[in-house]
Enzyme design. Structure first.
Site, PDB file in Angstrom:
ATOM      1  N   GLY A  13      -4.438  -8.245   1.190  1.00 55.01           N
ATOM      2  CA  GLY A  13      -4.019  -7.653  -0.076  1.00 55.01           C
ATOM      3  C   GLY A  13      -2.520  -7.696  -0.296  1.00 55.01           C
ATOM      4  O   GLY A  13      -1.840  -8.651   0.075  1.00 55.01           O
ATOM      5  N   VAL A  14      -2.012  -6.622  -0.871  1.00 60.59           N
ATOM      6  CA  VAL A  14      -0.593  -6.577  -1.200  1.00 60.59           C
ATOM      7  C   VAL A  14       0.253  -6.530   0.090  1.00 60.59           C
ATOM      8  O   VAL A  14       1.365  -7.059   0.130  1.00 60.59           O
ATOM      9  CB  VAL A  14      -0.308  -5.393  -2.155  1.00 60.59           C
ATOM     10  CG1 VAL A  14      -0.375  -4.054  -1.478  1.00 60.59           C
ATOM     11  CG2 VAL A  14       1.024  -5.565  -2.861  1.00 60.59           C
ATOM     12  N   ASP A  15      -0.286  -5.947   1.137  1.00 64.50           N
ATOM     13  CA  ASP A  15       0.399  -5.891   2.437  1.00 64.50           C
ATOM     14  C   ASP A  15       0.673  -7.309   2.941  1.00 64.50           C
ATOM     15  O   ASP A  15       1.811  -7.645   3.347  1.00 64.50           O
ATOM     16  CB  ASP A  15      -0.506  -5.119   3.414  1.00 64.50           C
ATOM     17  CG  ASP A  15       0.178  -4.711   4.714  1.00 64.50           C
ATOM     18  OD1 ASP A  15       1.400  -4.892   4.833  1.00 64.50           O
ATOM     19  OD2 ASP A  15      -0.538  -4.204   5.609  1.00 64.50           O
ATOM     20  N   TYR A  19      -9.315  -0.675   0.208  1.00 65.86           N
ATOM     21  CA  TYR A  19      -9.678   0.706   0.542  1.00 65.86           C
ATOM     22  C   TYR A  19     -10.644   1.355  -0.462  1.00 65.86           C
ATOM     23  O   TYR A  19     -11.030   2.521  -0.295  1.00 65.86           O
ATOM     24  CB  TYR A  19      -8.432   1.568   0.750  1.00 65.86           C
ATOM     25  CG  TYR A  19      -7.793   1.386   2.129  1.00 65.86           C
ATOM     26  CD1 TYR A  19      -8.347   0.537   3.088  1.00 65.86           C
ATOM     27  CD2 TYR A  19      -6.633   2.075   2.468  1.00 65.86           C
ATOM     28  CE1 TYR A  19      -7.768   0.370   4.339  1.00 65.86           C
ATOM     29  CE2 TYR A  19      -6.043   1.916   3.725  1.00 65.86           C
ATOM     30  CZ  TYR A  19      -6.619   1.068   4.660  1.00 65.86           C
ATOM     31  OH  TYR A  19      -6.041   0.913   5.896  1.00 65.86           O
ATOM     32  N   ASP A  24       3.412  -9.401  -9.914  1.00 69.99           N
ATOM     33  CA  ASP A  24       3.374  -9.508  -8.444  1.00 69.99           C
ATOM     34  C   ASP A  24       4.495  -8.624  -7.910  1.00 69.99           C
ATOM     35  O   ASP A  24       5.666  -8.839  -8.238  1.00 69.99           O
ATOM     36  CB  ASP A  24       3.597 -10.968  -8.073  1.00 69.99           C
ATOM     37  CG  ASP A  24       3.637 -11.194  -6.570  1.00 69.99           C
ATOM     38  OD1 ASP A  24       3.688 -10.226  -5.789  1.00 69.99           O
ATOM     39  OD2 ASP A  24       3.615 -12.379  -6.187  1.00 69.99           O
ATOM     40  N   ILE A  25       4.158  -7.660  -7.103  1.00 74.17           N
ATOM     41  CA  ILE A  25       5.164  -6.689  -6.669  1.00 74.17           C
ATOM     42  C   ILE A  25       6.251  -7.342  -5.804  1.00 74.17           C
ATOM     43  O   ILE A  25       7.374  -6.851  -5.756  1.00 74.17           O
ATOM     44  CB  ILE A  25       4.505  -5.493  -5.956  1.00 74.17           C
ATOM     45  CG1 ILE A  25       5.437  -4.277  -5.994  1.00 74.17           C
ATOM     46  CG2 ILE A  25       4.104  -5.835  -4.531  1.00 74.17           C
ATOM     47  CD1 ILE A  25       4.792  -2.965  -5.677  1.00 74.17           C
ATOM     48  N   ASN A  77      -1.584  -0.240   6.288  1.00 71.05           N
ATOM     49  CA  ASN A  77      -2.533   0.537   7.086  1.00 71.05           C
ATOM     50  C   ASN A  77      -1.751   1.230   8.194  1.00 71.05           C
ATOM     51  O   ASN A  77      -0.568   0.960   8.386  1.00 71.05           O
ATOM     52  CB  ASN A  77      -3.659  -0.347   7.640  1.00 71.05           C
ATOM     53  CG  ASN A  77      -3.115  -1.487   8.465  1.00 71.05           C
ATOM     54  OD1 ASN A  77      -2.454  -1.271   9.479  1.00 71.05           O
ATOM     55  ND2 ASN A  77      -3.350  -2.709   8.014  1.00 71.05           N
ATOM     56  N   SER A 118      -4.661   1.921  -2.500  1.00 69.75           N
ATOM     57  CA  SER A 118      -6.080   2.236  -2.223  1.00 69.75           C
ATOM     58  C   SER A 118      -7.067   1.650  -3.232  1.00 69.75           C
ATOM     59  O   SER A 118      -8.282   1.844  -3.073  1.00 69.75           O
ATOM     60  CB  SER A 118      -6.336   3.750  -2.101  1.00 69.75           C
ATOM     61  OG  SER A 118      -5.781   4.262  -0.909  1.00 69.75           O
ATOM     62  N   GLY A 128      -7.760  -1.469  -3.750  1.00 71.09           N
ATOM     63  CA  GLY A 128      -8.268  -2.776  -3.344  1.00 71.09           C
ATOM     64  C   GLY A 128      -9.234  -2.637  -2.187  1.00 71.09           C
ATOM     65  O   GLY A 128     -10.328  -2.076  -2.324  1.00 71.09           O
TER      66      GLY A 128
END
Ligand code: AR6
Length: 176
Positions: free
Chosen positions: A32-34, A126, A10-11, A24, A122, A124
């Protein structure tokens, strides 16, 4: 010589100077990760992103570009936000994706980070194939580290993958 590695994880929990967010253009959070990064970093991160939109980035961050903020409650010192190309909108140019990785490392170096963790930008929402992202990302990071030279400042680049398949793809791309 800088180290490039790939790990499963997990980042948001990485103990590195800077973590890269697959954001974005609006820079105001998402899924997602965002979403995970904003949830873990807390409201200070969103406040900094809003400030960027109010000042230097009124039209948002272009695809392929990167910008740094503080990291709120995260262990990292900086979050570097980049915007990957969105395949679902016909953004299929690999140079745009490569640019995300190169520009993120350039921004990391500019703020003084020496260790940087990347997600599979990108791969995920995207819609890019993780194996393509892996090849493009590894080539871009290698090129950027080569260009920065011996005294470049970035010592560690860690790809943090969220699935075993993505980890396998990055390991394959990193294999000599
Ligand atoms: N740590 C590491 N990787 C993760 C994590 C995590 N905590 N969570 C997800 N991933 P995505 P994109 C992986 O969709 O394709 C957002 O709404 C995930 O499995 O996060 O660039 C933004 O606001 C995948 O392999 O980013 C944008 O609107 C990779 O991270 C849009 O999604 C990237 O998936 C960006 O889409």
């Amino acid at each position: 010589m800088a180290t490039i590695e790939a790990v499963l994880g997990d980042i948001t929990t990485q103990a590195v100077d800077a973590i890269v967010n697959a954001a974005n253009s609006a820079l105001l959070g998402g899924g997602g990760v965002d979403g995970a990064i904003h949830a873990a970093a807390g409201p200070r991160l969103l406040a900094e992103c809003r400030e960027l939109r109010r000042t230097s980035l009124p039209d948002g961050l272009p695809v392929g570009e990167a910008v740094a903020t503080g990291a709120g409650d995260l262990a990292a010192r900086w979050v570097i936000h980049t915007v990957g190309p969105n395949r679902h909108r016909g953004e299929t140019d690999p140079d745009l994706l490569a640019s995300c990785f190169r520009r993120s490392l350039q921004v990391a170096r500019a703020v003084g980070a020496s260790s940087v963790a990347f997600p599979a930008v990108s791969a995920g929402i995207y819609g890019w194939d993780p194996a393509d992202v892996a090849r493009i990302a590894v080539a871009a990071v290698r090129a950027e580290l080569r260009d920065q030279g011996a005294a470049g400042g970035i010592e560690l680049v860690r790809f943090v993958l969220f699935s075993h398949q993505a980890l396998t793809d990055f390991e394959a791309a990193l294999a000599p």
